[in-house]
Design a protein around this motif. Structure first.
Motif, short mmCIF file in Angstrom:
data_model
loop_
_atom_site.label_atom_id
_atom_site.label_comp_id
_atom_site.label_asym_id
_atom_site.label_seq_id
_atom_site.Cartn_x
_atom_site.Cartn_y
_atom_site.Cartn_z
N ARG A 1 -9.48 5.63 2.96
CA ARG A 1 -9.58 4.21 3.33
C ARG A 1 -8.64 3.90 4.50
O ARG A 1 -9.02 3.22 5.46
CB ARG A 1 -9.19 3.37 2.09
N ASN B 1 0.83 -1.21 0.00
CA ASN B 1 0.00 0.00 0.00
C ASN B 1 0.86 1.26 0.00
O ASN B 1 0.59 2.22 -0.70
CB ASN B 1 -0.91 0.02 1.23
N SER C 1 -7.43 6.69 -1.23
CA SER C 1 -6.51 5.83 -0.46
C SER C 1 -6.38 6.35 0.96
O SER C 1 -6.43 5.57 1.92
CB SER C 1 -5.11 5.82 -1.09
N TYR C 2 -6.25 7.65 1.09
CA TYR C 2 -6.09 8.24 2.42
C TYR C 2 -7.34 7.99 3.26
O TYR C 2 -7.27 7.62 4.43
CB TYR C 2 -5.80 9.74 2.31
N LEU D 1 1.06 4.21 -2.73
CA LEU D 1 0.85 5.62 -2.42
C LEU D 1 2.02 6.47 -2.94
O LEU D 1 1.82 7.54 -3.53
CB LEU D 1 0.75 5.78 -0.90
#
Lengths: 125, 328
Positions: free
Chosen positions: B313, B7, B310-311, B11
């Protein structure tokens, strides 16, 4: 073995002995005191310069803190055991990877600590 | 490679993509005219363009080095915590569950008093046995409430990203000052959150126990921020209940403005020296249209959206307990 446990594999055998002697002292010690302590039960005594070299190396690794007192230096452990030294050194070198402010900060100002104590006394009162 | 590392790499990949968009300006307005010019390119424009290229390369190299170093350090720290860890005493386990940190608290077998939050994508709290044994139940809850704030706000990740940007934007030292102010603000906010949850008395008591003690405790770690200044601000906040003011450094601001102006001037000089927008049109054999420009700008939307999602989540996940024994 007094302090520190036996799992500090980041130290060599002599470094480990020196660290154990410093932890056992529970106060800042000079090289001479460590030499005397290490040689107490040793058939083949260690030379002063050998121990001094090891202690300097440990100071470079920040396992020991060194400060000048009079004409010589005294040493004290950076933490009370090997785990503390390892974790704190990692936090010092890579401070950005952890949020670590409930750690004993570098030489906390006694005046600040007094303010904190007074505050707690006021709240208690 | 565990899922957290994957992950994180994902990112970073998105961040690098964004940087690539910034570089488009350099390619379009400096590199293309430089390569397309007939005959030898103008010397002044070439020199300015080379200077801009050198600065961008240095920034990219610095950011990449610090990101690699931080990922490695995060892994090292997690390994150390695992190696030095022990089973959670029942009082710590109970307090962790009560504070919504079930599965996220680790005990380190050390007599040194400390606790910290680590793990950029799956933040966890590490607390030493030496600290735990000094804390009464209210103080333990205050410590966990403080650290819970850092966990839920993904502060280790933010600190990592901040460190990367600070290293990249080396021409603007004010970025470092801003980052430090931001981190200091987070620490004060974590104290306020802990104070609201448990009261200031337990928080102050825990702080004192982390800072005070026998002589061997004092010559110790200096964390990311200057200890004295931050400690003073934290105590002031406990005393007054107000957020202490933090003044910006005018010198840092001045140096940063100088850095930004220098870079902009170099950029503009390179573009002008190599023929400006006219040279780009000539190289592309067509003029830019408004719709084409807007469409180009819209290309930014997917990576920005990906970062935001993404952040979100990660932040949601950080708010939930972890199953016991979950992988780091």
């Amino acid at each position: 073995m007094v302090d520190g446990g036996s799992s500090h594999d980041e130290f060599g055998p002599l470094e480990r002995e020196v660290m154990d002697a410093v932890w056992a002292a529970r106060a800042p010690v000079a090289v001479r005191e460590v030499v005397d302590r290490l040689n107490e039960d040793r058939a083949d005594p260690l030379a002063y310069t050998t121990v001094m070299t090891v202690m300097s190396r440990l100071a470079e690794k920040r396992a020991l803190e060194r400060r000048k007192v009079g004409r010589g230096y005294v040493y004290e452990a950076a933490a009370p055991d090997a785990a503390g030294i390892a974790v704190k050194e990692l936090l010092r070198r890579h401070g950005d990877v952890a949020v670590a402010h409930l750690v004993d900060e570098a030489r906390a100002d006694p005046e600040l600590l007094d303010r904190l104590r007074r505050l707690l006394e006021d709240r208690d009162g | 490679m565990d899922s957290a590392t994957r992950n994180l790499l994902g990112l970073l990949g998105v961040a690098i993509t964004l940087t690539a968009y910034v570089l488009c300006g350099f390619v379009t307005y400096i590199l293309v005219p430089f390569l397309a010019v007939a005959g030898s390119p103008p010397l002044a424009g070439t020199l300015a363009g080379a200077a801009v290229a050198a600065l961008l390369l240095v920034a990219a190299a610095r950011a990449s080095a610090v990101a690699r170093e931080q990922v490695r350090a995060a892994h090292l720290l997690a390994t150390q915590v695992e190696a030095r860890g022990g089973p959670l005493p029942s009082r710590l386990h109970r307090a962790a569950v009560e504070m919504g940190l079930g599965g996220r608290v680790e005990l380190i077998e050390s007599r040194a008093p400390f606790s910290f939050v680590y793990g950029p994508l799956e933040p966890r709290v590490a607390i030493s046995r030496g600290f735990l044994v000094t804390l009464d139940p209210d103080e333990l809850r205050a410590v966990l409430a403080h650290e819970r704030y850092h966990v839920r706000k993904l502060d280790p990740l933010r600190a990592l990203v901040g460190a990367t940007f600070v290293r990249a934007f080396f021409l603007m030292p004010f970025c470092a000052a801003l980052r430090d102010r931001y981190l200091k603000g987070r620490e004060l906010a974590a104290d306020r959150a802990a104070g609201r949850a448990c009261g200031t008395r337990p928080l102050g008591g825990a702080l004192l126990k982390a800072m005070d003690g026998p002589a061997w405790r004092k010559p110790s770690v200096s964390a990311a921020l200057g200890g004295g200044e931050l400690l003073a601000a934290r105590i002031e906040q406990l005393e007054t209940g107000l957020v202490p003011r933090t003044d910006a450094s005018l010198a840092g601001l001045g140096r940063s403005a100088l850095g930004a102006v220098t870079f902009t001037c170099l950029f503009v000089a390179a573009i002008a020296g190599l023929g400006g927008i006219g040279a780009v049109h000539a190289a592309a054999a067509r003029e830019f249209s408004v719709s084409g420009t807007l469409l180009g700008a819209a290309c930014l939307a997917p990576p920005v959206l990906a970062v935001a999602l993404s952040y979100r989540r990660l932040a949601r996940r950080a708010g939930r307990p972890l199953p016991i024994g979950a992988r780091r």
